[in-house]
Design a protein around this motif. Structure first.
Motif, PDB file in Angstrom:
ATOM      1  N   LYS A   1     164.951 129.080 134.400  1.00 39.93           N
ATOM      2  CA  LYS A   1     165.569 127.789 134.067  1.00 39.93           C
ATOM      3  C   LYS A   1     164.866 127.076 132.919  1.00 39.93           C
ATOM      4  O   LYS A   1     165.355 126.066 132.419  1.00 39.93           O
ATOM      5  CB  LYS A   1     165.564 126.874 135.294  1.00 39.93           C
ATOM      6  CG  LYS A   1     166.496 127.329 136.389  1.00 39.93           C
ATOM      7  CD  LYS A   1     166.413 126.392 137.572  1.00 39.93           C
ATOM      8  CE  LYS A   1     167.315 126.840 138.704  1.00 39.93           C
ATOM      9  NZ  LYS A   1     167.208 125.961 139.877  1.00 39.93           N
ATOM     10  N   THR A   2     163.736 127.596 132.478  1.00 42.56           N
ATOM     11  CA  THR A   2     162.952 126.950 131.435  1.00 42.56           C
ATOM     12  C   THR A   2     163.713 126.915 130.113  1.00 42.56           C
ATOM     13  O   THR A   2     164.343 127.890 129.722  1.00 42.56           O
ATOM     14  CB  THR A   2     161.621 127.704 131.220  1.00 42.56           C
ATOM     15  OG1 THR A   2     160.921 127.751 132.455  1.00 42.56           O
ATOM     16  CG2 THR A   2     160.762 127.028 130.176  1.00 42.56           C
ATOM     17  N   GLU A   3     163.648 125.763 129.457  1.00 38.33           N
ATOM     18  CA  GLU A   3     164.257 125.614 128.141  1.00 38.33           C
ATOM     19  C   GLU A   3     163.208 125.862 127.070  1.00 38.33           C
ATOM     20  O   GLU A   3     162.053 125.492 127.225  1.00 38.33           O
ATOM     21  CB  GLU A   3     164.826 124.209 127.970  1.00 38.33           C
ATOM     22  CG  GLU A   3     166.033 123.929 128.819  1.00 38.33           C
ATOM     23  CD  GLU A   3     166.618 122.552 128.559  1.00 38.33           C
ATOM     24  OE1 GLU A   3     165.907 121.679 128.023  1.00 38.33           O
ATOM     25  OE2 GLU A   3     167.781 122.344 128.895  1.00 38.33           O
ATOM     26  N   VAL A   4     163.650 126.482 125.971  1.00 35.65           N
ATOM     27  CA  VAL A   4     162.771 126.762 124.841  1.00 35.65           C
ATOM     28  C   VAL A   4     163.282 125.976 123.647  1.00 35.65           C
ATOM     29  O   VAL A   4     164.487 125.911 123.412  1.00 35.65           O
ATOM     30  CB  VAL A   4     162.775 128.274 124.517  1.00 35.65           C
ATOM     31  CG1 VAL A   4     161.905 128.573 123.324  1.00 35.65           C
ATOM     32  CG2 VAL A   4     162.337 129.081 125.710  1.00 35.65           C
TER      33      VAL A   4
ATOM     34  N   MET B   1     161.318 134.971 125.727  1.00 34.05           N
ATOM     35  CA  MET B   1     161.446 133.617 125.179  1.00 34.05           C
ATOM     36  C   MET B   1     160.624 133.458 123.912  1.00 34.05           C
ATOM     37  O   MET B   1     161.057 132.791 122.970  1.00 34.05           O
ATOM     38  CB  MET B   1     161.023 132.583 126.225  1.00 34.05           C
ATOM     39  CG  MET B   1     162.010 132.426 127.342  1.00 34.05           C
ATOM     40  SD  MET B   1     161.461 131.133 128.436  1.00 34.05           S
ATOM     41  CE  MET B   1     162.793 131.098 129.591  1.00 34.05           C
ATOM     42  N   ASN B   2     159.451 134.044 123.891  1.00 32.69           N
ATOM     43  CA  ASN B   2     158.613 133.973 122.693  1.00 32.69           C
ATOM     44  C   ASN B   2     159.258 134.706 121.519  1.00 32.69           C
ATOM     45  O   ASN B   2     159.139 134.267 120.370  1.00 32.69           O
ATOM     46  CB  ASN B   2     157.221 134.523 122.985  1.00 32.69           C
ATOM     47  CG  ASN B   2     156.422 133.590 123.869  1.00 32.69           C
ATOM     48  OD1 ASN B   2     156.681 132.390 123.925  1.00 32.69           O
ATOM     49  ND2 ASN B   2     155.464 134.142 124.590  1.00 32.69           N
ATOM     50  N   THR B   3     159.931 135.829 121.806  1.00 36.32           N
ATOM     51  CA  THR B   3     160.649 136.550 120.747  1.00 36.32           C
ATOM     52  C   THR B   3     161.745 135.670 120.172  1.00 36.32           C
ATOM     53  O   THR B   3     161.912 135.575 118.953  1.00 36.32           O
ATOM     54  CB  THR B   3     161.264 137.857 121.303  1.00 36.32           C
ATOM     55  OG1 THR B   3     160.222 138.671 121.827  1.00 36.32           O
ATOM     56  CG2 THR B   3     162.009 138.611 120.223  1.00 36.32           C
ATOM     57  N   LEU B   4     162.477 135.002 121.062  1.00 38.41           N
ATOM     58  CA  LEU B   4     163.539 134.102 120.617  1.00 38.41           C
ATOM     59  C   LEU B   4     162.964 132.926 119.828  1.00 38.41           C
ATOM     60  O   LEU B   4     163.483 132.557 118.779  1.00 38.41           O
ATOM     61  CB  LEU B   4     164.327 133.591 121.836  1.00 38.41           C
ATOM     62  CG  LEU B   4     165.566 132.770 121.541  1.00 38.41           C
ATOM     63  CD1 LEU B   4     166.594 133.597 120.783  1.00 38.41           C
ATOM     64  CD2 LEU B   4     166.159 132.236 122.827  1.00 38.41           C
ATOM     65  N   LYS B   5     161.853 132.387 120.338  1.00 37.00           N
ATOM     66  CA  LYS B   5     161.226 131.236 119.685  1.00 37.00           C
ATOM     67  C   LYS B   5     160.698 131.606 118.297  1.00 37.00           C
ATOM     68  O   LYS B   5     160.882 130.864 117.337  1.00 37.00           O
ATOM     69  CB  LYS B   5     160.069 130.731 120.554  1.00 37.00           C
ATOM     70  CG  LYS B   5     159.727 129.276 120.339  1.00 37.00           C
ATOM     71  CD  LYS B   5     158.500 128.831 121.109  1.00 37.00           C
ATOM     72  CE  LYS B   5     158.614 129.010 122.582  1.00 37.00           C
ATOM     73  NZ  LYS B   5     157.452 128.455 123.320  1.00 37.00           N
TER      74      LYS B   5
ATOM     75  N   THR C   1     168.917 130.302 117.274  1.00 38.62           N
ATOM     76  CA  THR C   1     169.343 129.810 118.582  1.00 38.62           C
ATOM     77  C   THR C   1     170.474 130.627 119.201  1.00 38.62           C
ATOM     78  O   THR C   1     170.783 130.452 120.368  1.00 38.62           O
ATOM     79  CB  THR C   1     169.805 128.346 118.482  1.00 38.62           C
ATOM     80  OG1 THR C   1     170.863 128.264 117.518  1.00 38.62           O
ATOM     81  CG2 THR C   1     168.655 127.442 118.074  1.00 38.62           C
ATOM     82  N   SER C   2     171.093 131.506 118.451  1.00 41.08           N
ATOM     83  CA  SER C   2     172.200 132.299 118.972  1.00 41.08           C
ATOM     84  C   SER C   2     171.809 133.771 119.034  1.00 41.08           C
ATOM     85  O   SER C   2     171.314 134.326 118.046  1.00 41.08           O
ATOM     86  CB  SER C   2     173.433 132.131 118.081  1.00 41.08           C
ATOM     87  OG  SER C   2     174.460 132.976 118.513  1.00 41.08           O
ATOM     88  N   ILE C   3     172.055 134.389 120.175  1.00 40.44           N
ATOM     89  CA  ILE C   3     171.718 135.804 120.348  1.00 40.44           C
ATOM     90  C   ILE C   3     172.459 136.663 119.318  1.00 40.44           C
ATOM     91  O   ILE C   3     171.905 137.622 118.792  1.00 40.44           O
ATOM     92  CB  ILE C   3     172.076 136.271 121.779  1.00 40.44           C
ATOM     93  CG1 ILE C   3     171.211 135.550 122.817  1.00 40.44           C
ATOM     94  CG2 ILE C   3     171.946 137.766 121.937  1.00 40.44           C
ATOM     95  CD1 ILE C   3     169.768 135.949 122.832  1.00 40.44           C
ATOM     96  N   SER C   4     173.692 136.311 119.017  1.00 42.63           N
ATOM     97  CA  SER C   4     174.489 137.118 118.075  1.00 42.63           C
ATOM     98  C   SER C   4     173.903 137.116 116.667  1.00 42.63           C
ATOM     99  O   SER C   4     174.150 138.036 115.895  1.00 42.63           O
ATOM    100  CB  SER C   4     175.934 136.638 118.050  1.00 42.63           C
ATOM    101  OG  SER C   4     175.994 135.292 117.661  1.00 42.63           O
ATOM    102  N   ASN C   5     173.112 136.106 116.340  1.00 44.84           N
ATOM    103  CA  ASN C   5     172.514 136.029 115.001  1.00 44.84           C
ATOM    104  C   ASN C   5     171.127 136.654 114.912  1.00 44.84           C
ATOM    105  O   ASN C   5     170.540 136.682 113.836  1.00 44.84           O
ATOM    106  CB  ASN C   5     172.438 134.574 114.552  1.00 44.84           C
ATOM    107  CG  ASN C   5     173.809 133.961 114.366  1.00 44.84           C
ATOM    108  OD1 ASN C   5     174.781 134.665 114.143  1.00 44.84           O
ATOM    109  ND2 ASN C   5     173.892 132.650 114.483  1.00 44.84           N
ATOM    110  N   LEU C   6     170.600 137.137 116.029  1.00 48.57           N
ATOM    111  CA  LEU C   6     169.273 137.756 116.017  1.00 48.57           C
ATOM    112  C   LEU C   6     169.299 139.088 115.280  1.00 48.57           C
ATOM    113  O   LEU C   6     170.329 139.768 115.232  1.00 48.57           O
ATOM    114  CB  LEU C   6     168.780 137.996 117.445  1.00 48.57           C
ATOM    115  CG  LEU C   6     168.332 136.789 118.251  1.00 48.57           C
ATOM    116  CD1 LEU C   6     168.061 137.194 119.692  1.00 48.57           C
ATOM    117  CD2 LEU C   6     167.101 136.154 117.651  1.00 48.57           C
TER     118      LEU C   6
END
Length: 183
Positions: free
Chosen positions: A38-41, A85-89, A94-99
């Motif tokens: 549930k943690t927000e990044v 989460m660190n990879t995303l950060k 902010t969008s998975i499709s743009n990673l």
């Protein structure tokens, strides 16, 4: 009158016995995992979190009686969640499709590692862009849009209808005994 009152009490108790309730809870290890999910990044000034429907699916899986998680397993799962989460950060997106493919692969590897800790497998369909988490070949979570067939539980309606009929019958019996219907 005492019989009617005692019958009414019995029917009321029966009605409360028919109403379903769930008392399933989460132990400390499962709660830690759920809190981590549930943690927000904060990425690029925006708050990013796992979609609520996926958190609910995880919570439903964790509430199952056949799911036992030790403290070490919980720590390993949380470590993989934090790595994802660190990879995303660090990507700043902010969008998975743009990673980038590298970041998507790293996050997917973290998901697979976390799932393997509790005996789950992760199936990915890249053409449909879906991820399915399986336990013994049975899906326990997915990001697919599902058609949910829901229905109401009519048990309470039957019980209250029965109570109403008994109440009416009791009133008629009392009225007959008191000779209220006699001309």
């Amino acid at each position: 009158m005492k019989r009617i009152l005692s019958m009414a009490i019995c029917v009321t108790l029966l009605a409360f016995a028919c109403i379903t309730a769930s008392a399933a809870g989460l132990d400390a290890n499962k709660s830690k995992i759920l809190d981590s999910l549930k943690t927000e990044v904060s990425v690029g000034g925006k708050k990013v979190s796992l979609p609520a429907e996926l958190v609910v699916q995880a919570e439903n899986f964790l509430k199952r009686d056949d799911v036992n998680i030790t403290s070490e397993q919980a720590d390993e799962i949380i470590d993989n969640i934090n790595k994802a989460m660190n990879t995303l950060k660090s990507s700043g997106i902010t969008s998975i499709s743009n990673l980038s493919l590298k970041d998507k692969t790293a996050i997917l590897d973290n998901i697979r590692a976390a799932a393997e800790v509790v005996g789950l497998t992760v199936s990915v369909n890249s053409t449909a862009k879906t991820i399915v988490v399986l336990k013994d070949g049975v899906p326990v979570a997915t990001n697919e849009v599902a058609l949910k067939i829901t229905g109401s539980d009519v048990t309470a309606i039957y019980v209250f209808s029965g109570m109403f009929l008994v109440l009416i019958a009791g009133c008629i019996a009392v009225a007959l005994k008191a000779r209220l219907f006699v001309k």
